[in-house]
Motif scaffolding. Sequence first.
Motif, PDB file in Angstrom:
ATOM      1  N   LEU A  10       0.814  -1.220   0.000  1.00 48.72           N
ATOM      2  CA  LEU A  10       0.000   0.000   0.000  1.00 48.72           C
ATOM      3  C   LEU A  10       0.846   1.268   0.000  1.00 48.72           C
ATOM      4  O   LEU A  10       0.332   2.363  -0.169  1.00 48.72           O
ATOM      5  CB  LEU A  10      -0.948   0.001   1.201  1.00 48.72           C
ATOM      6  CG  LEU A  10      -2.001  -1.105   1.172  1.00 48.72           C
ATOM      7  CD1 LEU A  10      -2.871  -1.036   2.413  1.00 48.72           C
ATOM      8  CD2 LEU A  10      -2.886  -0.998  -0.062  1.00 48.72           C
ATOM      9  N   SER A  11       2.135   1.119   0.174  1.00 45.43           N
ATOM     10  CA  SER A  11       2.980   2.324   0.184  1.00 45.43           C
ATOM     11  C   SER A  11       3.420   2.722  -1.233  1.00 45.43           C
ATOM     12  O   SER A  11       4.020   3.766  -1.427  1.00 45.43           O
ATOM     13  CB  SER A  11       4.212   2.092   1.062  1.00 45.43           C
ATOM     14  OG  SER A  11       5.023   1.112   0.461  1.00 45.43           O
ATOM     15  N   LEU A  12       3.075   1.860  -2.218  1.00 44.79           N
ATOM     16  CA  LEU A  12       3.471   2.208  -3.596  1.00 44.79           C
ATOM     17  C   LEU A  12       2.725   3.459  -4.059  1.00 44.79           C
ATOM     18  O   LEU A  12       1.564   3.645  -3.712  1.00 44.79           O
ATOM     19  CB  LEU A  12       3.106   1.065  -4.546  1.00 44.79           C
ATOM     20  CG  LEU A  12       4.014  -0.156  -4.544  1.00 44.79           C
ATOM     21  CD1 LEU A  12       3.430  -1.229  -5.453  1.00 44.79           C
ATOM     22  CD2 LEU A  12       5.397   0.216  -5.050  1.00 44.79           C
ATOM     23  N   PRO A  13       3.367   4.327  -4.869  1.00 45.86           N
ATOM     24  CA  PRO A  13       2.646   5.494  -5.381  1.00 45.86           C
ATOM     25  C   PRO A  13       1.496   5.051  -6.299  1.00 45.86           C
ATOM     26  O   PRO A  13       1.613   4.026  -6.977  1.00 45.86           O
ATOM     27  CB  PRO A  13       3.702   6.273  -6.168  1.00 45.86           C
ATOM     28  CG  PRO A  13       4.905   5.425  -6.226  1.00 45.86           C
ATOM     29  CD  PRO A  13       4.749   4.256  -5.318  1.00 45.86           C
ATOM     30  N   ALA A  14       0.401   5.815  -6.302  1.00 41.51           N
ATOM     31  CA  ALA A  14      -0.760   5.453  -7.134  1.00 41.51           C
ATOM     32  C   ALA A  14      -0.396   5.591  -8.612  1.00 41.51           C
ATOM     33  O   ALA A  14       0.488   6.366  -8.969  1.00 41.51           O
ATOM     34  CB  ALA A  14      -1.919   6.377  -6.799  1.00 41.51           C
TER      35      ALA A  14
END
Length: 339
Positions: free
Chosen positions: A89-93
């Motif tokens: 969930l920490s990946l950039p959108a």
Amino acid sequence: MLANLSSIKEEIINFNIDNKDSLEQFRIKFLSKKGIIPQLFESFKNVEPAQKKEYGVLINELKVAANEKLETFSNQFDTTEQSIGQSDLSLPANSMPLGSRHPISIIKNEICAIFSKLGYVISEGPEIEDDWHVFGALNFAPDHPARDMQDTFFVNKKEELLLRTHTSSVQIRIMEKTQPPIRILMPGRVFRNEAISARAHCVFHQIEGLYIDENVSFADLKQNLLFFARELFGSQTKIRLRPSYFPFTEPSAEMDVSCSICGGKGCNICKYSGWLEVLGCGMVHPNVLENCKIDSKKYTGFAFGMGIERIVMLKYQIKDLRLYFESDLRFLKQFTSAY
Ligand code: PHE
């Protein structure tokens, strides 16, 4: 001991799994570290040597059966919740790139918005036209050079159908079916048989205005054009009208605006004249009104027409109009607008 194993097998087969909780209970009971199957492996060392072989085969069978059942039901309950659990969930959108309008559309919309303040409404017409709507009704003489193949793209051999060379054909289409008052703005794509260069293209865009009513005068035309020039190029803009000729207007004029880059002092955009040529205009020729069954004794009117590419070049200082049609994102991304 062996009998005990077959009852465990029954238990595995009959264990009722109908949701994620019962699946987890199954896993804990049979396969977790302290679960039944690892315990059976643990107790292997205590089995009498004569029974070891049979015992080994059976507990392996139990292990396979339990794992298979666990796997089958895990797939069944593999919900989105679980897959979110597995994502980072920490990946950039993912970015969603926004497009921008083409500069020709921006200026076209801006010009339409300006004239709509004066009560003009938009009208459009076909790009494939006949001789009457592009030339005949617009008072072009039968031997006018525009009717030549050098200037006009004909669609069929008999030269009945052609690609319109200007948006003035839309004037005729509207006047043929509407009696005055008429106050319309006609944007559209036009075609001329020209060699493509930095300043000319065989496909380009025009926007044309037409106003027909009782007592419409040249002063009205001048006032409308001054309002337009100041809205588009700035409130200090001056205009000048030079005599010109079009078959469908009399008198005819060419309108220049004071150079918005140098304010009229002279620069390389206005070629040191202080003025930029922007559009053609004039009072609608009585013959054109009569060709459309409009009483030229009762009604008068004016028309004006401009090339959108040229206005865009002036506003954004674009030196080569081929850029408009190359779909180069580096060029297109520079334009953002309210229109
Ligand atoms: N149709 C003319 C052109 O293509 C422009 C024009 C329109 C001139 C209306 C006068 C009135 O050059």
